[in-house]
Design a protein around this motif. Structure first.
Motif, mmCIF file in Angstrom:
data_model
loop_
_atom_site.group_PDB
_atom_site.id
_atom_site.type_symbol
_atom_site.label_atom_id
_atom_site.label_comp_id
_atom_site.label_asym_id
_atom_site.label_seq_id
_atom_site.Cartn_x
_atom_site.Cartn_y
_atom_site.Cartn_z
ATOM 1 N N GLN A 1 0.838 -1.188 0.000
ATOM 2 C CA GLN A 1 0.000 0.000 0.000
ATOM 3 C C GLN A 1 0.884 1.252 0.000
ATOM 4 O O GLN A 1 1.933 1.280 0.628
ATOM 5 C CB GLN A 1 -0.878 0.005 1.248
ATOM 6 C CG GLN A 1 -1.880 -1.134 1.249
ATOM 7 C CD GLN A 1 -2.758 -1.141 2.488
ATOM 8 O OE1 GLN A 1 -2.290 -0.813 3.573
ATOM 9 N NE2 GLN A 1 -4.009 -1.517 2.319
ATOM 10 N N CYS A 2 0.428 2.266 -0.721
ATOM 11 C CA CYS A 2 1.101 3.559 -0.664
ATOM 12 C C CYS A 2 0.336 4.422 0.331
ATOM 13 O O CYS A 2 -0.563 3.941 1.001
ATOM 14 C CB CYS A 2 1.129 4.209 -2.043
ATOM 15 S SG CYS A 2 -0.524 4.698 -2.591
ATOM 16 N N GLU A 3 0.662 5.707 0.367
ATOM 17 C CA GLU A 3 0.001 6.590 1.340
ATOM 18 C C GLU A 3 -1.506 6.685 1.108
ATOM 19 O O GLU A 3 -2.262 6.956 2.034
ATOM 20 C CB GLU A 3 0.664 7.971 1.362
ATOM 21 C CG GLU A 3 0.835 8.674 0.016
ATOM 22 C CD GLU A 3 2.077 8.219 -0.769
ATOM 23 O OE1 GLU A 3 2.457 7.032 -0.677
ATOM 24 O OE2 GLU A 3 2.662 9.057 -1.493
ATOM 25 N N ALA A 4 -1.957 6.415 -0.142
ATOM 26 C CA ALA A 4 -3.397 6.508 -0.426
ATOM 27 C C ALA A 4 -4.173 5.312 0.128
ATOM 28 O O ALA A 4 -5.392 5.384 0.285
ATOM 29 C CB ALA A 4 -3.622 6.625 -1.932
ATOM 30 N N LYS A 5 -3.477 4.197 0.408
ATOM 31 C CA LYS A 5 -4.088 2.985 1.004
ATOM 32 C C LYS A 5 -5.295 2.468 0.231
ATOM 33 O O LYS A 5 -6.269 2.013 0.802
ATOM 34 C CB LYS A 5 -4.548 3.270 2.447
ATOM 35 C CG LYS A 5 -3.524 3.837 3.354
ATOM 36 C CD LYS A 5 -2.852 2.715 4.137
ATOM 37 C CE LYS A 5 -1.858 3.271 5.104
ATOM 38 N NZ LYS A 5 -2.482 4.023 6.161
ATOM 39 N N TYR B 1 -2.758 -2.280 -3.385
ATOM 40 C CA TYR B 1 -1.334 -2.620 -3.273
ATOM 41 C C TYR B 1 -0.674 -2.397 -4.624
ATOM 42 O O TYR B 1 -0.978 -3.094 -5.591
ATOM 43 C CB TYR B 1 -1.183 -4.085 -2.873
ATOM 44 C CG TYR B 1 -1.845 -4.454 -1.566
ATOM 45 C CD1 TYR B 1 -3.236 -4.525 -1.462
ATOM 46 C CD2 TYR B 1 -1.091 -4.750 -0.438
ATOM 47 C CE1 TYR B 1 -3.846 -4.865 -0.262
ATOM 48 C CE2 TYR B 1 -1.694 -5.092 0.769
ATOM 49 C CZ TYR B 1 -3.072 -5.145 0.841
ATOM 50 O OH TYR B 1 -3.679 -5.490 2.033
ATOM 51 N N HIS B 2 0.260 -1.439 -4.696
ATOM 52 C CA HIS B 2 0.992 -1.231 -5.948
ATOM 53 C C HIS B 2 1.912 -2.421 -6.193
ATOM 54 O O HIS B 2 2.700 -2.801 -5.328
ATOM 55 C CB HIS B 2 1.846 0.037 -5.863
ATOM 56 C CG HIS B 2 1.072 1.296 -6.032
ATOM 57 N ND1 HIS B 2 0.521 1.665 -7.232
ATOM 58 C CD2 HIS B 2 0.771 2.278 -5.156
ATOM 59 C CE1 HIS B 2 -0.089 2.834 -7.085
ATOM 60 N NE2 HIS B 2 0.033 3.225 -5.842
ATOM 61 N N ILE B 3 1.838 -2.961 -7.410
ATOM 62 C CA ILE B 3 2.647 -4.134 -7.768
ATOM 63 C C ILE B 3 4.007 -3.673 -8.305
ATOM 64 O O ILE B 3 4.076 -2.704 -9.065
ATOM 65 C CB ILE B 3 1.921 -4.940 -8.868
ATOM 66 C CG1 ILE B 3 0.557 -5.434 -8.348
ATOM 67 C CG2 ILE B 3 2.773 -6.105 -9.354
ATOM 68 C CD1 ILE B 3 -0.360 -5.966 -9.438
ATOM 69 N N LYS C 1 -6.961 4.206 -11.407
ATOM 70 C CA LYS C 1 -5.610 4.668 -11.107
ATOM 71 C C LYS C 1 -5.540 5.164 -9.671
ATOM 72 O O LYS C 1 -6.547 5.609 -9.119
ATOM 73 C CB LYS C 1 -5.246 5.823 -12.042
ATOM 74 C CG LYS C 1 -4.791 5.346 -13.395
ATOM 75 C CD LYS C 1 -4.306 6.512 -14.233
ATOM 76 C CE LYS C 1 -3.931 6.046 -15.634
ATOM 77 N NZ LYS C 1 -4.078 7.108 -16.618
ATOM 78 N N CYS C 2 -4.347 5.134 -9.100
ATOM 79 C CA CYS C 2 -4.202 5.576 -7.712
ATOM 80 C C CYS C 2 -4.037 7.089 -7.664
ATOM 81 O O CYS C 2 -3.384 7.688 -8.527
ATOM 82 C CB CYS C 2 -3.002 4.894 -7.087
ATOM 83 S SG CYS C 2 -2.847 5.215 -5.332
ATOM 84 N N SER C 3 -4.580 7.695 -6.619
ATOM 85 C CA SER C 3 -4.503 9.154 -6.478
ATOM 86 C C SER C 3 -3.084 9.634 -6.188
ATOM 87 O O SER C 3 -2.789 10.813 -6.293
ATOM 88 C CB SER C 3 -5.451 9.612 -5.364
ATOM 89 O OG SER C 3 -5.085 8.980 -4.155
ATOM 90 N N CYS C 4 -2.172 8.716 -5.850
ATOM 91 C CA CYS C 4 -0.795 9.127 -5.511
ATOM 92 C C CYS C 4 0.005 9.492 -6.760
ATOM 93 O O CYS C 4 1.085 10.069 -6.659
ATOM 94 C CB CYS C 4 -0.081 8.016 -4.749
ATOM 95 S SG CYS C 4 0.379 6.619 -5.787
ATOM 96 N N GLY C 5 -0.485 9.127 -7.942
ATOM 97 C CA GLY C 5 0.218 9.486 -9.177
ATOM 98 C C GLY C 5 1.128 8.395 -9.708
ATOM 99 O O GLY C 5 1.615 8.480 -10.840
ATOM 100 N N ARG C 6 1.365 7.363 -8.917
ATOM 101 C CA ARG C 6 2.190 6.253 -9.423
ATOM 102 C C ARG C 6 1.362 5.458 -10.440
ATOM 103 O O ARG C 6 0.169 5.268 -10.251
ATOM 104 C CB ARG C 6 2.651 5.347 -8.278
ATOM 105 C CG ARG C 6 3.599 6.061 -7.338
ATOM 106 C CD ARG C 6 4.078 5.187 -6.186
ATOM 107 N NE ARG C 6 4.834 6.014 -5.243
ATOM 108 C CZ ARG C 6 4.290 6.611 -4.182
ATOM 109 N NH1 ARG C 6 3.012 6.432 -3.903
ATOM 110 N NH2 ARG C 6 5.022 7.386 -3.408
ATOM 111 N N THR C 7 2.056 5.002 -11.476
ATOM 112 C CA THR C 7 1.319 4.335 -12.559
ATOM 113 C C THR C 7 1.302 2.818 -12.426
ATOM 114 O O THR C 7 0.714 2.130 -13.254
ATOM 115 C CB THR C 7 1.951 4.721 -13.914
ATOM 116 O OG1 THR C 7 3.371 4.641 -13.777
ATOM 117 C CG2 THR C 7 1.560 6.113 -14.315
#
Ligand SMILES: [Zn+2]
Length: 436
Positions: free
Chosen positions: A260-264, A267-269, A320-326
């Motif tokens: 998980q990133c800060e957006a929770k 799980y980013h792979i 897509k995740c709000s953190c900006g990671r793709t």
């Protein structure tokens, strides 16, 4: 040697810090290129894959992009058994490092890996930790399973590594009130920025700290892994330490890691390391639906893992995740089912104890631990001819060491182990509440 390793990991991590924001097409291109190399080498140099592809009338050229992956056969744990030598790339034998895992379904598994895989896995782990504010050099405490039998030299090198990395490892298989009191004292003195560990161990420790009103343990973040994280556990841990919990998922045998990133929001792979599919009856599921997790490891050329069914179930995320990671995400993971074992003398042993112990033992096809009452537990084992008295006494000795002398342990040899109604195999089941 340690310095060389550290530098190569740092370099890989720098790469990953950038690639996590790549446009989608660039990640796809990277994966496609790695996949082609993997399949080409597997076909040319790995007897198992050469035969498997020929049987299907496939040539390496038939696999151009990820969308072609579906043509390749699924690799099941049962395929690995007895096939280990045929899985090894004949051109890269010198690089092969033997390894093993308890397996998330309770079947110990032996395999080969290589330094390259380790490097990318480690780098991806560091990157994921950076999402919770960890930077190299920060203090970290790990509540982790330590090896059962290690040589003096390994002990020394582990200590040195921990000192250099400013890491403290506390054995999470000894979670009695006495040891947790000692762990609390050590953490008060060490002041970790991050606390990481097997989920149930971190939860047990948080409960202990909260019930005994212990002050002075204030990590900036907590990372749980290896076991399912339930909402009540997250709540307890966050309340106790006053910081967020980030849950992680990975496999010991491949370089897949997801966190998980800060957006929770999932799980980013680590897609630079692996291609992950979610399948139901052999077909990809839609976002949000649950499917078997199937992994292709893009970095292990020594023993290729192509479409490996890890026997965990998860749901892919669509948005897509709000953190900006793709990097794509797993919405939720429904694998990793363990219960905590409770003993008459007050020990609470996380379910992860057993895969950790059983992974070093030969001759076991499957096993399951069942605790029906506080006074006793049964160990069901499906063995093969390699299993002898020696293995049985090894298991018993280490179970006694961690479970104490007051609990009855009964070993039962059976022909098969039943799955739960959901089809998922649970390998540590306790009918005893850990709150007893
Ligand atoms: Zn994110």
């Amino acid at each position: 040697m340690l310095i060389d390793e550290a530098l190569s990991v740092r370099k890989a991590q720098r790469f990953l810090m950038k690639s996590q924001y790549w446009p989608r097409e660039e990640i796809d291109r990277h994966q496609n290129r790695k996949l082609r190399l993997l399949v080409r080498n597997a076909y040319d140099n790995v007897p198992y894959y050469h035969e498997a592809l020929r049987k299907l009338n496939l040539r390496p050229e038939d696999i151009r992009t990820k969308s072609d992956i579906i043509k390749l056969p699924i690799l099941r744990k049962s395929d690995l058994r007895g096939n280990l030598d045929r899985m090894l790339a004949s051109n890269l034998k010198a690089l092969a490092m033997p390894s093993q895992t308890g397996g998330s379904t309770g079947e110990p598994l032996k395999f080969y890996t290589q330094k390259e895989t380790w490097k990318w896995t480690t780098a991806a782990r560091y990157r994921a930790w950076s999402w919770c504010g960890y930077e190299p050099g920060d203090r970290m405490v790990e509540l982790w399973g330590t090896p059962f039998e290690i040589k003096e030299l390994e002990r020394f090198s582990a200590k040195l590594r921990n000192t250099l990395l400013r890491k403290m490892t506390l054995n999470c298989f000894t979670m009695s009130d006495e040891s947790m009191a000692e762990y609390a004292r050590q953490m008060q003195a060490f002041k970790p920025k991050v606390l990481r560990g097997f989920t149930s161990a971190v939860y047990l420790f948080a409960k202990y700290v909260s019930e005994h009103r212990i002050k002075g343990i204030q990590p900036k973040s907590v990372i749980t892994t290896a076991e399912n994280l339930y909402d009540f556990q997250r709540k307890k841990i966050e309340e106790t330490f006053g910081c967020p919990v980030y849950d992680g998922y990975g496999s010991r045998e491949t370089s897949l890691s997801a966190q998980q990133c800060e957006a929770k929001d999932g799980y980013h792979i680590s897609e630079e390391n692996s291609i992950v599919e979610f399948l139901k009856d052999g077909e990809p599921v839609s976002p949000g639906e649950s499917g078997d997790i199937v992994i292709t490891d893009l970095h292990n050329q020594v023993m290729p893992w192509i479409r490996y069914s890890i026997e965990d179930v998860g749901r892919p995320a669509g948005e897509k995740c709000s953190c900006g990671r793709t990097l794509s995400m797993i919405k939720s993971i429904e694998g990793r089912i363990h219960d905590i074992i409770v003993t008459p003398d007050g020990r609470r042993v996380p379910g992860e104890f057993f895969p950790h112990l059983f992974k070093d033992v030969t001759g076991i096809k499957e096993y399951q631990i069942y605790q029906g009452s506080k006074d006793g537990l049964s160990v069901f084992i499906v063995r093969d001819s390699a299993f002898s008295e020696k293995e049985a006494s090894y298991l018993l000795r280490h179970m006694r060491e961690y479970l104490g002398s007051q609990i009855a342990i009964e070993m039962k040899y059976v022909d098969e182990i039943a799955k739960s109604p959901s089809g998922k195999r649970r390998f540590t089941i306790s009918a005893v509440s850990p709150d007893n």
